[in-house]
Enzyme design. Sequence first.
Site, PDB file in Angstrom:
ATOM      1  N   ASP A  69       0.842  -1.193   0.000  1.00 37.51           N
ATOM      2  CA  ASP A  69       0.000   0.000   0.000  1.00 37.51           C
ATOM      3  C   ASP A  69       0.878   1.244   0.000  1.00 37.51           C
ATOM      4  O   ASP A  69       2.012   1.221   0.502  1.00 37.51           O
ATOM      5  CB  ASP A  69      -0.907   0.023   1.226  1.00 37.51           C
ATOM      6  N   ARG A  72      -1.794  -0.756  -8.494  1.00 32.63           N
ATOM      7  CA  ARG A  72      -3.115  -0.238  -8.158  1.00 32.63           C
ATOM      8  C   ARG A  72      -3.095   1.275  -8.325  1.00 32.63           C
ATOM      9  O   ARG A  72      -2.280   1.964  -7.711  1.00 32.63           O
ATOM     10  CB  ARG A  72      -3.482  -0.593  -6.714  1.00 32.63           C
TER      11      ARG A  72
END
Length: 298
Positions: free
Chosen positions: A123, A174
């Site tokens: 992340d 992402r």
Amino acid sequence: MINKLITKTLPLFPKSFVYIFAKKYIAGATLAEAVNVCKILEAKGACTTIDTLGEFVTSKKQAAKETEMSLAVLDAIKDNSLDSYLSIKPTSLGLEIDFDFAYKNIKSIVDKAKGLGLFVRLDMENTPFTTMTLDIYKKLRAEDYDNVGFVIQAYLKRSLDDIKSLSKLNPSTRLCKGIYNESPSLAYKDREKIRDNYKELLNYMFENGYYTCIATHDDLLLDYAENLIKEKQIPKDKYEFQMLLGVTESLRAKLIANGHKVRVYTPYGIDWYGYSIRRLNENPQMAGHIVKSIFTGK
């Protein structure tokens, strides 16, 4: 206006009250609860990524605990044959303490995942950690770990340069708008500029062999992405859509019905507070809907 006021005042209330607003976004306090939610989502045609909530850890003892929790998630995914992977926050694994210490923890997770045939997503957090997170990714790839990806935030002015510098690795990425409060010198603040940058990043990723994870709930960007996929004839094994648990479920169902792969970000754990406050600040209208339901029962 009233919705934004609700989200701004939530931190003044007890956590037990805030949880009424937050629970929609969280799979539960335990890994077993998260696994159950993943199974429910799979029954609806979605796949998932599991995240153990926790970030900005400042002690090695806690970072070691967070590492063990991430390793347990990998076992749970394998043992339950879930169509899922693991998302990790580098600061929860010690990045704010020491780069090499965090890298060792993250490598142990990615190494175990590779042995199990699983994937791990790094992340992306706020800008003090952007370069270090990408450095961790590059170091892992240099050590032949191809089961790892990262996140790019469209509101950051540096993002196009970042993905261009990594294009030779054909990375799994992402693409999201970004949620942390950053300086205007580092991040676009205008909604349309963020959208325009998102579109430019998406085009670049499609044109340069990225496995592209389209992470947004923005109707305009979702329509743009679907049209671009059709126009460029992007194969289904080169992209997926990603959405947050508890957000715009009707859009999720529509994307699945249209034949797209959709992955739901499924966070769990007792450290839900910071994550949830950011989610509610990003999506103030959700707070209004929840308040209405509390008082009307609808």
